[in-house]
Design an enzyme around this catalytic site. Sequence first.
Site, PDB file in Angstrom:
ATOM      1  N   HIS A  38       0.839  -1.206   0.000  1.00 32.14           N
ATOM      2  CA  HIS A  38       0.000   0.000   0.000  1.00 32.14           C
ATOM      3  C   HIS A  38       0.876   1.260   0.000  1.00 32.14           C
ATOM      4  CE1 HIS A  38      -2.668  -3.165   1.627  1.00 32.14           C
ATOM      5  NE2 HIS A  38      -3.591  -2.533   0.926  1.00 32.14           N
ATOM      6  N   ASP A  39       0.758   2.029  -1.071  1.00 30.23           N
ATOM      7  CA  ASP A  39       1.544   3.256  -1.202  1.00 30.23           C
ATOM      8  C   ASP A  39       0.776   4.501  -0.773  1.00 30.23           C
ATOM      9  OD1 ASP A  39       3.708   1.869  -2.326  1.00 30.23           O
ATOM     10  OD2 ASP A  39       2.780   1.943  -4.318  1.00 30.23           O
ATOM     11  N   ASN A  40      -0.552   4.397  -0.722  1.00 30.93           N
ATOM     12  CA  ASN A  40      -1.397   5.560  -0.444  1.00 30.93           C
ATOM     13  C   ASN A  40      -2.181   5.336   0.848  1.00 30.93           C
ATOM     14  OD1 ASN A  40      -0.712   6.578  -3.108  1.00 30.93           O
ATOM     15  ND2 ASN A  40      -2.146   5.040  -3.881  1.00 30.93           N
TER      16      ASN A  40
END
Length: 304
Positions: A17-19
């Site tokens: 998960h980057d966001n």
Amino acid sequence: MQWYESSTELGEFLKRHDNILLDCDGVLWAGGEAISGSVETVDALRKAGKKVLFITNNSSKSRREYSEKLNGFGIATSKSDVITSGSAMADYLFGHGIKSVYVIGEKGLIEELEGVGIKCVYDKNNASPFMDEADFLSFNADPSVEAVCVGWDRFFTFRKLTISSIYLQRGCRFIGANPDISDRVGELLFPGTGPILASIESASGVSPYIIGKPNPALVKQILERNKMEACNTVMIGDRMDTDIAFANSAGITSVLVMTGVTTEDDLDESHDFSDTPSLVMPSLSSILPGLKIESKILKLKNEI
């Protein structure tokens, strides 16, 4: 629904998960105090390369005021990092060509609506709370008003209830910032926007269209505007009925923290998929060990 079990599992979870979409009240702070470890965790998320946005259902403050509050806690924030139910309502009205509204809400909501050119008709906070049958029959409604827009209002009165019912009974649209029933303050629950909406609905016979969480249209708008993919975005909040339902409705990962409204007794109750979190953590700072593991995982991959 699963509780996080190990730092290694959490590290793998974070790597996907980057966001990060963060609720504010009950996640970052409670009342006027920062929740332990929350400021350090946001800083660590950003240092790990995560994009962090702040999503709140509270319409009483504008994005400008929220960014000032976050900066005051030591979380560097610009207005563009914040989405409130008030700013979402302003976007909705502007996008639907609605130019004049009767507002029940506080200064932050009015600031957001006026910021996109919406005419706001409202009672001043020092207006009489009283309205009798004669006042009701003689009330001079503004013919330009197209909608009744309602947010959290600690100055809500019988007069505001009555005026809103007049506009709604005459065909105006009913738009609510959020359905939140309450927020935890100390050991008790403090009334939110939901009870105000319920009273207006009862008085007018008209149901509101909810703009903020859990409306899936809002999360889709956030993803599109920020060029985010649902598959690597996570929503972290303290409410199952808004934060978790909001995430699940749009197919993004949902994480519940236990520092706000939700109790362990609430978790024991049966829930359907719509408000069941992917993961439950004691607090936002529970992420910190996982971030260290994620960093080690990425370092090892880079060395191979």
